[in-house]
Design an enzyme around this catalytic site. Structure first.
Site, PDB file in Angstrom:
ATOM      1  N   GLU A  69       0.825  -1.211   0.000  1.00 29.73           N
ATOM      2  CA  GLU A  69       0.000   0.000   0.000  1.00 29.73           C
ATOM      3  C   GLU A  69       0.859   1.261   0.000  1.00 29.73           C
ATOM      4  OE1 GLU A  69      -2.117  -3.456   1.748  1.00 29.73           O
ATOM      5  OE2 GLU A  69      -0.165  -2.518   2.084  1.00 29.73           O
TER       6      GLU A  69
ATOM      7  N   ALA B 108       5.457 -36.753 -12.460  1.00 29.13           N
ATOM      8  CA  ALA B 108       5.350 -36.881 -13.913  1.00 29.13           C
ATOM      9  C   ALA B 108       5.125 -38.349 -14.216  1.00 29.13           C
ATOM     10  CB  ALA B 108       6.628 -36.393 -14.592  1.00 29.13           C
TER      11      ALA B 108
ATOM     12  N   TRP C 144      14.102 -39.187 -19.238  1.00 29.99           N
ATOM     13  CA  TRP C 144      13.124 -38.315 -18.625  1.00 29.99           C
ATOM     14  C   TRP C 144      11.737 -38.711 -19.105  1.00 29.99           C
ATOM     15  CZ3 TRP C 144      14.806 -35.401 -14.792  1.00 29.99           C
ATOM     16  CH2 TRP C 144      16.130 -34.977 -14.785  1.00 29.99           C
TER      17      TRP C 144
ATOM     18  N   ARG D 123       9.476 -25.259  -7.394  1.00 33.14           N
ATOM     19  CA  ARG D 123      10.445 -25.347  -6.303  1.00 33.14           C
ATOM     20  C   ARG D 123      10.759 -23.961  -5.743  1.00 33.14           C
ATOM     21  NH1 ARG D 123      14.815 -29.661  -8.920  1.00 33.14           N
ATOM     22  NH2 ARG D 123      13.499 -31.534  -8.715  1.00 33.14           N
TER      23      ARG D 123
ATOM     24  N   ASP E 226      17.802 -41.848  -7.648  1.00 32.71           N
ATOM     25  CA  ASP E 226      18.023 -40.718  -8.564  1.00 32.71           C
ATOM     26  C   ASP E 226      19.181 -39.805  -8.170  1.00 32.71           C
ATOM     27  OD1 ASP E 226      15.791 -41.662  -9.870  1.00 32.71           O
ATOM     28  OD2 ASP E 226      14.405 -40.241  -8.911  1.00 32.71           O
TER      29      ASP E 226
ATOM     30  N   LEU F 193      17.582 -31.276  -6.375  1.00 32.16           N
ATOM     31  CA  LEU F 193      16.420 -30.606  -5.767  1.00 32.16           C
ATOM     32  C   LEU F 193      16.636 -29.106  -5.591  1.00 32.16           C
ATOM     33  CD1 LEU F 193      15.306 -33.168  -3.045  1.00 32.16           C
ATOM     34  CD2 LEU F 193      14.609 -33.034  -5.434  1.00 32.16           C
TER      35      LEU F 193
ATOM     36  N   GLU G 238       8.098 -34.278  -3.885  1.00 33.38           N
ATOM     37  CA  GLU G 238       8.550 -34.903  -5.136  1.00 33.38           C
ATOM     38  C   GLU G 238       8.963 -36.345  -4.845  1.00 33.38           C
ATOM     39  OE1 GLU G 238      10.852 -32.802  -8.019  1.00 33.38           O
ATOM     40  OE2 GLU G 238      10.723 -30.923  -6.895  1.00 33.38           O
TER      41      GLU G 238
ATOM     42  N   GLY H 139       8.128 -40.733  -4.249  1.00 36.15           N
ATOM     43  CA  GLY H 139       7.572 -41.871  -4.966  1.00 36.15           C
ATOM     44  C   GLY H 139       6.180 -42.219  -4.473  1.00 36.15           C
ATOM     45  N   GLY H 140       5.622 -43.281  -5.058  1.00 33.10           N
ATOM     46  CA  GLY H 140       4.239 -43.635  -4.795  1.00 33.10           C
ATOM     47  C   GLY H 140       3.937 -44.031  -3.365  1.00 33.10           C
TER      48      GLY H 140
END
Length: 590
Positions: free
Chosen positions: A78, A189, A205, A219, A235, A239, A323, A325-326
């Site tokens: 402001e 992904a 990828w 990120r 991997d 990050l 990010e 895994g399952g």
């Protein structure tokens, strides 16, 4: 189960109809959306914070001034807009994506609008934090300014669309206020047949370069990124946001057993810090190895996503990106700590009976149990499709630190019977007590001349290198002094201290309390409203509620030394005239 933004605490009053609502609503909606756009401009450059944007429009509909909050502890949006508009503010309308949140006792945002002669203020949403909600709206109305809040005083489809943009730009703050955990995004992904890797584990990828660049943006908008042990082993990720400057999120590894490699990119903390969260007692020898590398290890009695998120809520985090895994993703969803999902779907098919999927076992056996999604958005990102949606979360209870060793510092405190006032972020109820608060101080420099520092934190960080006869140290002092925010000043000072410890003055450990004390005393001496705020806490224990800073903060369970709180209580005692013969020194009773 339906997913939605989960904002059920707002209740709206009957609408007020204008003579030509479509005309007014169209202009108001457009300017509010612009304010929301401005509010989002600091994303990626500073750590997540409440996002404020302001647009000042003349009666003829022209934009006279704009502004946005760059980081906590910087000039309010402001004030920036009023300064940009100059004389054009008189009789104009100010559009705010969110109700101002002055936590510093001086009501600077409200005062700036009133003194500029603003005739009308349109507010996108009320402030979601309970201690601030409605305060600025009432203050403006008490000054005779017309205040219209979207959804309350203005209501239509176009207004609701504008209001939604305000909700989205501050979704992390809203979810933090309603759930007591950070706003968490799950990102993954996958191929068109729902695989996040081949059956061998190979995943580089799946998505396109454009999608990966979007992930870097996500990120940069986060306080931290979480991965599981499998991701580290498979991997070896970096990050990082990889944007060449600005805010770099913390990296968090969640591992029950600490079955992790001894060498990993994440263990290099020269540029970005890493935290490993694990079960209490897991692999003590490996914990010592991580600590020797500068990696912080936090143990939990019960390691699960909810406990971890409660902890990072107490650390003041607003937004976290998962990010993982399952298996860990399923655990986080089941715990109710995932609030938004970004799914990048690539036009590829990999197949494989054992190939991993983005979400593991949720315990559902019938399609009727499936999670139904609402507020789903679709976006083409290169060859990929980005699908996103939101979901609601439950409320939690905050942790309060202990109150040991206080009477010797401040006689007004009755041990074990007094109330506790904790502060941490500048948007807390007592945010003005933070060394990050936006209150410039004037202090004598090495030449005996007055120098202005944008905050106590600027002064403190720069003095780590004062008197060191090295051009790099001198240059660092100047850079810290000119840093745009306390956050950036802290980042510069800590980074230089970590990377070049030889440039830190040799007596720093002995004088840092005195440096902080002098800056705090100056701050609470030159701002009467801050002095009054401090004195109003007489009889209460003051705790800097950082759960990770065990020197200046109180720690997670009160195990910290809480030197910042102690200094403030000592100052309070001195200002009240109740200090003992040790008054005026910085020797703290322990």
């Amino acid at each position: 189960m339906a997913f939605s933004l989960g904002i059920n605490s707002f209740r709206f009053s009957p609408i007020i109809c204008y003579a030509n609502p479509n005309h007014f609503h169209s202009n108001d909606a457009a300017f509010i959306k612009r304010a929301a756009e401005l509010a989002d401009k600091s994303a990626g450059f500073t750590s997540p914070h409440p996002n404020f944007g302001c647009v000042i429009a003349t009666p003829s509909g022209n934009v006279a001034g704009e502004g946005y909050l760059y980081a906590q502890g910087t000039k309010p949006a402001e004030i920036q807009a009023v300064e940009a508009a100059a004389g054009s503010s008189k009789g104009a309308t100010a559009y705010l994506n969110m109700e101002p949140g002055d936590c510093h006792g001086d009501h600077t945002a409200v005062s700036a609008l009133v003194e500029a002669g603003i005739a009308r203020v349109v507010v996108g949403i009320r402030h979601p934090l309970r201690h601030l909600q409605g305060n600025a709206v009432r203050a403006l109305r008490s000054q005779g300014i017309q205040v219209d809040v979207l959804g309350e005083d203005l209501q239509s489809k176009i207004v609701e669309d504008a209001r939604k943009s305000c909700l989205l730009v501050n979704a992390p703050l809203i979810h933090r206020a309603t759930s007591r955990v950070p706003f968490s995004i799950l990102k993954y992904a996958m191929t068109l047949d729902g695989k996040i890797a081949a059956s061998t584990g190979h995943a580089a990828w799946i998505s396109s370069r454009k999608s990966r660049n979007r992930v870097f943006e996500l990120r940069g908008r986060s306080d931290a990124i979480i991965v599981g042990g499998n991701t580290v082993r498979r991997d070896n990720p970096r990050l990082t946001a990889r944007h060449g400057g600005g805010h770099m999120p913390m990296r968090i590894v969640m591992s029950q057993t600490l079955d992790l490699p001894e060498e990993a990119i994440l263990w290099d903390v020269s540029d970005v810090s890493t935290i490993v969260v694990t079960q209490r007692g897991a692999r003590r020898s490996f914990q010592k190895l991580l600590a020797s590398k500068g990696v912080e290890v936090v143990e939990f009695d019960v390691l699960n996503p909810r406990e971890v998120m409660e902890y990072f809520h107490d650390r003041g985090y607003l937004s976290i990106l998962w990010e993982c895994g399952g298996t860990l993703a399923a655990s986080a969803i089941s715990a109710g700590v995932i609030h938004k999902v970004f799914a990048f779907v690539a036009p590829k098919i990999i197949g494989g009976k054992s190939a991993p999927t983005p979400v593991g076992e949720l315990g559902m056996v019938e399609m009727s149990q499936a999670l139904d999604l609402i507020d789903v958005c679709y976006e083409q990102v290169g060859p990929d499709m980005l699908i996103s949606f939101l979901q609601p979360i439950p409320e939690l209870t905050p942790v309060i630190p202990s109150e040991d060793e206080t009477f010797a510092i401040d006689p007004t405190v009755t041990p074990y019977e007094s109330s506790i006032i904790f502060f941490y972020k500048t948007w807390d109820p007592y945010g003005a007590f933070s060394n990050f608060s936006p209150h410039p101080i004037q202090m004598f420099d090495s030449n005996g001349d007055y120098a202005t520092w944008s905050s106590v934190e600027h002064y403190y960080q720069a003095h780590k290198f004062l008197g060191v006869n090295d051009p790099v140290a001198k240059d660092c002092i100047e850079k810290i002094k000119s840093a745009k925010s306390p956050e950036e000043a802290a980042r510069m000072g800590r980074s230089m201290q970590r990377q070049c410890p030889n440039l830190v003055r040799s007596d720093w450990d002995n004088v840092k309390i005195d440096v902080m004390y002098k800056a705090l005393k100056r701050k609470f001496s030159i701002y009467p409203h801050l002095n009054s705020m401090l004195l109003s806490t007489a009889g209460s224990v003051l705790v800097e509620a950082s759960p990770h800073d065990l020197f200046w903060g109180g720690g997670r369970e009160g195990e910290g030394l809480n030197y910042l709180g102690r200094l403030l209580m000592q100052l309070r005692s001195e200002f009240l005239g109740e200090s003992s013969s040790s008054s005026g020194t910085t020797c703290l009773a322990l």
